[in-house]
Design a protein around this motif. Structure first.
Motif, short mmCIF file in Angstrom:
data_model
loop_
_atom_site.label_atom_id
_atom_site.label_comp_id
_atom_site.label_asym_id
_atom_site.label_seq_id
_atom_site.Cartn_x
_atom_site.Cartn_y
_atom_site.Cartn_z
N SER A 198 0.86 -1.19 0.00
CA SER A 198 0.00 0.00 0.00
C SER A 198 0.90 1.24 0.00
CB SER A 198 -0.92 0.02 1.23
OG SER A 198 -0.15 0.04 2.42
N GLU A 199 0.36 2.32 -0.51
CA GLU A 199 1.15 3.56 -0.56
C GLU A 199 1.31 4.19 0.82
OE1 GLU A 199 2.87 4.99 -3.12
OE2 GLU A 199 2.39 3.11 -4.13
N GLU A 200 0.29 4.04 1.64
CA GLU A 200 0.30 4.61 2.99
C GLU A 200 -0.13 3.54 3.99
OE1 GLU A 200 1.22 7.68 4.10
OE2 GLU A 200 1.89 8.09 2.07
N PRO A 201 0.29 3.67 5.25
CA PRO A 201 -0.17 2.73 6.27
C PRO A 201 -1.68 2.82 6.45
CG PRO A 201 1.66 4.05 7.10
CD PRO A 201 1.24 4.65 5.79
N LYS A 202 -2.28 1.69 6.79
CA LYS A 202 -3.70 1.64 7.15
C LYS A 202 -3.78 1.39 8.64
CE LYS A 202 -5.25 -0.24 2.74
NZ LYS A 202 -5.92 -1.37 2.07
N ILE A 203 -4.91 1.68 9.23
CA ILE A 203 -5.10 1.39 10.65
C ILE A 203 -5.46 -0.08 10.78
CG2 ILE A 203 -6.42 1.91 12.74
CD1 ILE A 203 -4.42 4.11 11.80
N GLY A 204 -4.71 -0.80 11.60
CA GLY A 204 -4.90 -2.23 11.77
C GLY A 204 -5.83 -2.57 12.92
N ALA A 205 -5.86 -3.84 13.26
CA ALA A 205 -6.77 -4.37 14.28
C ALA A 205 -6.52 -3.80 15.67
CB ALA A 205 -6.68 -5.89 14.32
N CYS B 195 10.17 -11.31 0.85
CA CYS B 195 10.40 -11.73 2.24
C CYS B 195 10.41 -13.26 2.34
CB CYS B 195 9.33 -11.14 3.16
SG CYS B 195 9.28 -9.34 3.14
N HIS B 196 11.02 -13.91 1.37
CA HIS B 196 11.22 -15.37 1.38
C HIS B 196 9.92 -16.14 1.53
CE1 HIS B 196 15.47 -14.51 1.42
NE2 HIS B 196 15.21 -13.63 2.35
N GLY B 197 8.86 -15.66 0.85
CA GLY B 197 7.60 -16.38 0.83
C GLY B 197 6.67 -16.10 1.99
N VAL B 198 7.04 -15.15 2.86
CA VAL B 198 6.21 -14.84 4.03
C VAL B 198 5.61 -13.44 3.87
CG1 VAL B 198 6.20 -14.49 6.53
CG2 VAL B 198 7.62 -16.28 5.53
N LEU B 199 4.30 -13.32 4.03
CA LEU B 199 3.66 -12.02 4.06
C LEU B 199 3.98 -11.43 5.44
CD1 LEU B 199 1.76 -9.90 2.81
CD2 LEU B 199 -0.15 -11.18 3.79
N VAL B 200 4.65 -10.28 5.46
CA VAL B 200 5.07 -9.65 6.71
C VAL B 200 4.28 -8.37 6.91
CG1 VAL B 200 6.99 -8.60 7.99
CG2 VAL B 200 7.39 -10.63 6.56
N GLU B 201 3.65 -8.26 8.06
CA GLU B 201 2.96 -7.05 8.46
C GLU B 201 3.87 -6.32 9.44
OE1 GLU B 201 -1.29 -5.64 10.49
OE2 GLU B 201 -0.57 -7.68 10.85
N LEU B 202 4.05 -5.02 9.24
CA LEU B 202 4.77 -4.20 10.21
C LEU B 202 3.74 -3.30 10.88
CD1 LEU B 202 7.99 -3.19 8.22
CD2 LEU B 202 7.66 -5.11 9.79
N GLU B 203 3.81 -3.25 12.23
CA GLU B 203 2.85 -2.43 12.98
C GLU B 203 3.60 -1.42 13.82
OE1 GLU B 203 -0.72 -4.10 15.20
OE2 GLU B 203 0.58 -3.59 16.87
N GLN B 204 3.14 -0.18 13.79
CA GLN B 204 3.73 0.87 14.63
C GLN B 204 3.58 0.48 16.10
OE1 GLN B 204 5.17 4.02 13.62
NE2 GLN B 204 5.77 4.06 15.76
N ALA B 205 4.66 0.43 16.83
CA ALA B 205 4.62 0.03 18.25
C ALA B 205 4.01 1.13 19.10
CB ALA B 205 6.02 -0.29 18.76
#
Length: 164
Positions: free
Chosen positions: A134-141, A154-164
């Motif tokens: 995505s172009e910009e971060p979305k608000i997650g769960a 990422c070697h076949g893994v979907l990686v989510e990064l979340e702002q701590a």
């Protein structure tokens, strides 16, 4: 004989000494990777999955939450040191619906890792040719900004990064 051939043809395995630090070869970044936040599992039957973790395994399980922007229903299973996120499609255009078409019984969908500065991470990852979905971060769960990194980068893994 055979022992000599095995000894000479076996690959050399280098062990990591206790004095060697994992960070010696990692370049300094403007952002830091944090802890594993959760592992997400796509499930075809959310009620059955909730019951497995709550009633059979005795875990603390959240209520179901709809996330229309992501096209999913989510449920979190508390594990003490991290969480499992159970994902179920919210509508036919859900990325989880297409995942479940390929994986009828469900399965691991992605991992989520916390970062201290999601914008800096995006900038640096783009420079390193890591595709962001995505172009910009979305608000997650968790009500925090999230991005997803392309699994092929990422070697076949979907990686989510979340702002701590």
């Amino acid at each position: 004989g055979l022992l000599t051939r095995l000894q000479t043809s076996a690959p050399t395995i280098q062990t990591l000494s206790s004095s060697m630090s994992f960070s010696q070869n990692i370049p300094s970044c403007l952002w830091k990777l944090g802890r594993l936040n959760h592992v997400a599992i796509a499930v075809p039957d959310l009620a059955k999955a909730q019951s497995l973790y709550k009633d059979v395994l005795g875990a603390q399980v959240s209520q179901t939450v709809a996330l229309p922007e992501h096209g999913v229903y989510t449920v979190f299973v508390e594990l003490g040191n991290t969480k499992l996120e159970l994902l179920h499609p919210l509508g036919e255009n859900s990325p989880i619906a297409s995942f479940l078409k390929k994986n009828k019984t469900g399965g691991m969908h992605h991992i989520c890792i916390e970062v201290d500065d999601i914008k800096a991470a995006m900038t640096e990852l783009k420079k390193k040719k890591i595709r962001i979905l995505s172009e910009e971060p979305k608000i997650g769960a968790h009500g925090k900004p999230v991005i997803f990194l392309h699994p092929k980068d990422c070697h076949g893994v979907l990686v989510e990064l979340e702002q701590a």
